[in-house]
Design an enzyme around this catalytic site. Structure first.
Site, mmCIF file in Angstrom:
data_model
loop_
_atom_site.group_PDB
_atom_site.id
_atom_site.type_symbol
_atom_site.label_atom_id
_atom_site.label_comp_id
_atom_site.label_asym_id
_atom_site.label_seq_id
_atom_site.Cartn_x
_atom_site.Cartn_y
_atom_site.Cartn_z
ATOM 1 N N GLY A 88 86.066 -66.124 37.908
ATOM 2 C CA GLY A 88 85.017 -66.985 38.281
ATOM 3 C C GLY A 88 85.193 -68.430 38.186
ATOM 4 N N ASP A 118 79.121 -64.848 36.932
ATOM 5 C CA ASP A 118 80.015 -65.492 37.602
ATOM 6 C C ASP A 118 79.361 -66.576 38.607
ATOM 7 O OD1 ASP A 118 82.483 -64.989 36.761
ATOM 8 O OD2 ASP A 118 82.590 -63.253 37.995
ATOM 9 N N GLU A 178 84.760 -64.023 45.820
ATOM 10 C CA GLU A 178 85.737 -63.534 44.731
ATOM 11 C C GLU A 178 85.087 -61.997 44.826
ATOM 12 O OE1 GLU A 178 84.196 -65.039 40.770
ATOM 13 O OE2 GLU A 178 85.215 -63.372 40.017
ATOM 14 N N THR A 227 107.008 -61.389 34.580
ATOM 15 C CA THR A 227 106.354 -61.382 35.816
ATOM 16 C C THR A 227 106.332 -60.128 36.746
ATOM 17 O OG1 THR A 227 108.466 -61.812 37.023
ATOM 18 C CG2 THR A 227 107.396 -63.812 36.306
ATOM 19 N N LYS A 228 106.924 -59.123 36.039
ATOM 20 C CA LYS A 228 106.790 -57.867 36.657
ATOM 21 C C LYS A 228 105.288 -57.540 37.156
ATOM 22 C CE LYS A 228 110.327 -55.425 36.709
ATOM 23 N NZ LYS A 228 111.504 -55.924 37.652
ATOM 24 N N GLN A 279 104.372 -58.887 40.209
ATOM 25 C CA GLN A 279 104.844 -58.436 41.342
ATOM 26 C C GLN A 279 104.308 -57.040 41.834
ATOM 27 O OE1 GLN A 279 109.351 -58.082 40.470
ATOM 28 N NE2 GLN A 279 109.232 -59.757 39.357
ATOM 29 N N CYS A 285 62.668 -68.180 25.622
ATOM 30 C CA CYS A 285 61.818 -67.033 25.959
ATOM 31 C C CYS A 285 61.540 -66.353 24.864
ATOM 32 C CB CYS A 285 63.033 -66.440 27.242
ATOM 33 S SG CYS A 285 61.980 -65.313 28.078
ATOM 34 N N TYR A 286 62.369 -65.342 24.667
ATOM 35 C CA TYR A 286 61.792 -64.240 23.199
ATOM 36 C C TYR A 286 62.161 -65.262 21.999
ATOM 37 C CZ TYR A 286 61.707 -59.620 21.437
ATOM 38 O OH TYR A 286 61.047 -58.622 20.748
ATOM 39 N N ARG A 304 58.636 -60.258 30.635
ATOM 40 C CA ARG A 304 57.619 -59.426 30.851
ATOM 41 C C ARG A 304 56.140 -59.616 30.135
ATOM 42 N NH1 ARG A 304 59.652 -55.274 34.120
ATOM 43 N NH2 ARG A 304 61.842 -54.326 33.655
ATOM 44 N N HIS A 339 64.232 -69.938 30.980
ATOM 45 C CA HIS A 339 65.244 -70.279 30.482
ATOM 46 C C HIS A 339 66.010 -71.544 30.831
ATOM 47 C CE1 HIS A 339 65.869 -66.226 28.732
ATOM 48 N NE2 HIS A 339 64.846 -65.867 29.696
ATOM 49 N N GLU A 347 68.561 -73.150 30.356
ATOM 50 C CA GLU A 347 69.940 -72.887 30.340
ATOM 51 C C GLU A 347 70.306 -72.771 31.978
ATOM 52 O OE1 GLU A 347 68.062 -70.926 28.788
ATOM 53 O OE2 GLU A 347 68.812 -68.868 28.665
HETATM 54 N N1 GLN Z 1 61.618 -59.549 25.753
HETATM 55 C C1 GLN Z 1 60.760 -60.743 26.065
HETATM 56 C C2 GLN Z 1 60.113 -60.705 27.509
HETATM 57 O O1 GLN Z 1 60.229 -59.794 28.128
HETATM 58 C C3 GLN Z 1 61.679 -62.036 26.383
HETATM 59 C C4 GLN Z 1 62.753 -61.899 27.741
HETATM 60 C C5 GLN Z 1 63.729 -62.925 27.772
HETATM 61 O O2 GLN Z 1 64.237 -63.398 26.337
HETATM 62 N N2 GLN Z 1 64.327 -62.972 28.427
HETATM 63 O O3 GLN Z 1 59.182 -61.365 27.551
#
Ligand code: GLN
Length: 544
Positions: free
Chosen positions: A21, A74, A144, A191-192, A195, A389-390, A473, A519, A521
């Site tokens: 990746g 990835d 990929e 390297t085999k 190959q 999130c959580y 959720r 999230h 991130e």
């Molecule tokens: N379990 C929590 C929810 O479903 C948080 C989910 C998570 O952290 N992505 O709301």
């Protein structure tokens, strides 16, 4: 404008887990740095429709796209390295392909024909790649192919790729990534295996144009010559991808070796100077900065032996790197398993040695109390903390229990009968779960968040409207919002339909205690860190 897309397939040999990746993303990065537009597709040969239902400790993190796809990590490398936004269709699984073929068969689309792996399944694969490429409208599409040549499960994908070369003369190249082990007992590079994996590839009709040798160190000339002789690949087209401390360095290494221009040459294009100066600076900071920020991650998806560590929280870790490098810092991570904290609370002392803390996302009851203990510690000791999130939901639980005094407060995900369900299931999700529809049904993808003027969040983002990606959720129970806010936990980010998307502690109570239902991130990029991470690092180092 009519674009003649060129395709670069990346295949794997010898063993999986070679970082294909990152290699694919790096090839894309050098092409992009030469002024081309690039998109990428990841093929996962498994039968799951998507990665949403896979266990994080086994398969690593699930990447969420803007349009709500739950995908192999990835795609995260592609979005980060290439600074692009991909849709769920940029991930193809056997599950998706078969689902689509069978659906067509039932709708009578193949009426009269015997539906077969070749041509019907391979056609479906090719058409998917062509369609996504066309929609992207890029100069290059990288594809990929997951797994290793010789696996049963990716054979039809390789066959489709072989056909694509025939259908697009001069516009398809193959890069084969294979492992070159160094045998400890001999101290020698072997390297085999390469190959043999190329032999396997050729047996299915694919002659690679390039070989990338994944090895601990650089390939030497002797091995390069040997690989060339046995694989029919010019020595100039064999590149090495050594182990790297900072994976973002790979495009720089490839470019220095002339990989990009060799690709252009094979496509009949002129060599082009690349511009990677900002990227170089970014890599240099991560490798060489003398300023270090210590970041604690309190999670639970750490397998024994800690081998899968970087995988389950990879985007969080990368986002920290982006934020840190932006401020001239190099991060050092402290991973703390929340399950261990529950058994031995003295582990919380480790948090005295970090500058800031992250509580990442998660599911289920395991390790939850340990995370709550870590949140409590950070809150009481004014350690900058970001909950994702959580992590955010558990911040609310901690605050409800220990500040508001709602002793048994909890999320109904863990305790259905809690007297104080401060986190509760989203109404539409309750219905979905009652129908046992688990796959791809969370509240997913990018949603608008409106930030309250004057709040910490508003200050951090510097604007009122943001878009971030979700995967959950449960939500903050609207019934408890008033009492939580009265005690100082302020909800400063809202969705248009009123879901609380972000919470922060009153700045008079804590310097940086912030949690997001989304999230952040997933939207962080190397040169454009997500503001929440950047601000976490800034507060962390500012505290010293
Ligand atoms: N379990 C929590 C929810 O479903 C948080 C989910 C998570 O952290 N992505 O709301």
């Amino acid at each position: 404008m009519f674009i003649m897309t060129r395709y670069i397939f990346v295949t794997g040999g010898v063993v999986s887990g070679l970082g294909k990746g990152v290699i694919t993303a790096s090839i894309g990065k050098i092409l992009k740095s030469k002024g081309f537009s690039v998109t990428a597709i990841k093929i996962d040969p498994y039968l799951n429709y998507d990665a949403g239902t896979l266990r994080p400790t086994e398969h690593g993190e699930v990447w969420v796209t803007d349009d709500g796809g739950e995908i192999d990590q990835d795609l995260g490398h592609y979005e980060r390295f290439l600074d692009i936004t991909l849709s769920r269709d940029h991930n193809i699984t056997s599950g998706k392909i078969y689902y689509s073929v069978i659906e067509k068969e039932r709708r009578g689309r193949y009426l009269g024909q015997t539906v077969q792996p070749i041509p019907h399944v391979t056609d479906e694969i090719k058409n998917w790649i062509y369609r996504v490429s066309k929609e992207s409208g890029c100069d290059f599409t990288l594809v990929e192919i997951g797994g290793v040549v010789g696996d049963y499960e990716n054979i039809l994908f390789l066959e489709a790729a072989r056909q694509m070369r025939m259908e697009n003369p001069g516009r398809v190249l193959f890069v084969h990534v294979a492992y070159v082990p160094i045998l400890k007992s001999l101290g020698e590079m072997k390297t085999k295996p390469v190959q043999h994996s190329v032999k396997e590839l050729r047996a299915i009709g694919i002659q690679p144009d390039f070989i990338v040798a994944r090895c601990e160190g650089e390939l030497d000339d002797v091995r390069r010559a040997k690989i060339s002789l046995f694989t029919n690949v010019d020595q100039r087209d064999i590149f090495s991808a050594p182990d790297l401390e900072v994976v973002y360095e790979l495009p720089l290494i490839f470019e220095k070796m002339g990989f990009g221009d060799r690709i252009l040459e094979k496509f009949g294009l002129r060599p082009i100077e690349s511009d990677l100066s900002d990227w170089e600076k970014f890599v240099d900071t991560l490798k060489n900065s003398s300023k270090v920020v210590r970041v604690g991650i309190v999670g639970k998806y750490f397998r024994t032996g800690m081998y899968s560590l970087p995988d389950a929280y990879i985007s969080v870790i990368e986002a920290v790197k982006h934020g840190a490098a932006y401020l001239g810092f190099k991060p050092r991570f402290e991973y703390i398993n929340s399950v261990d904290i529950e058994e031995d609370p003295s582990l919380l002392d480790k948090l005295d040695n970090v500058d800031c803390i992250i509580i990442p996302g998660g599911f289920g009851a395991t390790g939850v109390e340990g995370k709550i203990m870590a949140i409590n510690y950070a809150r009481e000791n004014s350690i900058p903390i970001l909950g994702l999130c959580y992590g955010f939901q558990l911040m609310v639980v901690e605050f409800a229990r220990n500040v508001v005094g709602l002793e048994k407060a909890h999320t109904t995900e863990v305790d259905r009968k809690t007297p104080h369900p401060v986190i509760t299931i989203l109404p539409e999700q309750a219905k979905i779960l009652s129908e046992d529809r688990y796959g791809g049904t969370m509240r997913l993808g990018s949603h608008k968040v409106i930030l309250k003027r004057g709040s910490l969040a508003f200050e951090v983002y510097g604007r009122e409207v943001i878009y971030e990606r979700f995967r959950h959720r449960y939500e903050v129970n609207p019934k408890y919002v008033d009492v939580l806010e009265e005690h100082g936990l302020l909800f400063t980010g809202m969705s248009e339909d009123g879901i609380k998307q972000l919470g922060e502690l009153d700045r008079r109570l804590h310097p940086y205690f912030i949690g997001s239902q989304f999230h952040p991130e997933f939207t962080s990029r190397p040169l454009k860190p997500n503001p929440l991470f950047r601000a976490l690092i800034a507060h962390g180092v500012g505290r010293r």
